[in-house]
Design a protein around this motif. Structure first.
Motif, short mmCIF file in Angstrom:
data_model
loop_
_atom_site.label_atom_id
_atom_site.label_comp_id
_atom_site.label_asym_id
_atom_site.label_seq_id
_atom_site.Cartn_x
_atom_site.Cartn_y
_atom_site.Cartn_z
N ARG A 47 69.59 -18.49 0.05
CA ARG A 47 70.21 -17.51 0.95
C ARG A 47 69.99 -16.09 0.45
NH1 ARG A 47 74.19 -21.62 0.95
NH2 ARG A 47 75.38 -20.48 -0.63
N LEU A 48 70.04 -15.89 -0.85
CA LEU A 48 69.80 -14.58 -1.43
C LEU A 48 68.36 -14.14 -1.16
CD1 LEU A 48 70.70 -12.22 -3.21
CD2 LEU A 48 70.13 -13.61 -5.20
N LEU A 49 67.41 -15.01 -1.42
CA LEU A 49 66.01 -14.68 -1.19
C LEU A 49 65.75 -14.40 0.29
CD1 LEU A 49 63.17 -14.34 -2.34
CD2 LEU A 49 62.83 -16.80 -2.01
N ARG A 100 75.99 -4.99 -4.76
CA ARG A 100 76.35 -6.34 -5.22
C ARG A 100 77.20 -7.05 -4.17
NH1 ARG A 100 76.98 -3.81 -10.33
NH2 ARG A 100 75.51 -4.66 -11.83
N HIS A 101 78.13 -6.30 -3.60
CA HIS A 101 79.02 -6.88 -2.60
C HIS A 101 78.23 -7.42 -1.39
CE1 HIS A 101 82.78 -7.59 -0.53
NE2 HIS A 101 82.29 -6.96 0.53
N VAL A 118 73.54 -12.86 -12.13
CA VAL A 118 72.97 -14.09 -12.68
C VAL A 118 72.04 -14.74 -11.67
CG1 VAL A 118 73.49 -16.40 -13.57
CG2 VAL A 118 74.92 -14.46 -14.22
N HIS A 119 72.47 -14.79 -10.41
CA HIS A 119 71.62 -15.38 -9.37
C HIS A 119 70.33 -14.58 -9.19
CE1 HIS A 119 74.35 -18.50 -8.10
NE2 HIS A 119 75.34 -17.62 -7.98
N VAL A 120 70.43 -13.26 -9.20
CA VAL A 120 69.23 -12.41 -9.06
C VAL A 120 68.29 -12.63 -10.24
CG1 VAL A 120 68.41 -10.02 -9.03
CG2 VAL A 120 70.33 -10.69 -7.58
N LYS A 121 68.84 -12.68 -11.44
CA LYS A 121 68.01 -12.89 -12.64
C LYS A 121 67.28 -14.23 -12.56
CE LYS A 121 68.24 -13.22 -17.64
NZ LYS A 121 69.09 -13.21 -18.83
#
Length: 85
Positions: free
Chosen positions: A32-34, A47-48, A68-71
């Motif tokens: 979902r982030l990608l 970040r929010h 952490v998820h981004v890393k």
């Protein structure tokens, strides 16, 4: 529903992500982030905003959780890109 940018391809129907044809093994949150990032290339997110896109609104998580998820996502993208060369 497929979106692609700079060699990163997201297929929402099949829940599949690739970099230069190399399959990415992503958690649902990383996926979902990608997807959020690929759909709006060049945009700066807080970040929010990333937490809302990747984890969902109303979820209680530490603010640094998204870091952490981004890393982890960066590492997976880098490894997939290197193996595609």
């Amino acid at each position: 529903d497929v979106v692609e940018h700079m060699g990163v391809r997201i297929d929402r129907i099949r829940h599949k992500a690739t970099v230069e044809g190399q399959k990415l093994d992503l958690t649902p949150t990383e996926f979902r982030l990608l997807e959020c990032l690929v759909r709006q290339p060049g945009r700066a997110f807080s970040r929010h905003q990333l937490m809302d896109a990747a984890i969902g609104e109303g979820q209680i998580v530490l603010e640094r959780t998204i870091d952490v998820h981004v890393k982890t996502l960066r590492k997976k993208l880098s490894e997939a890109g290197e193996s595609a060369d």
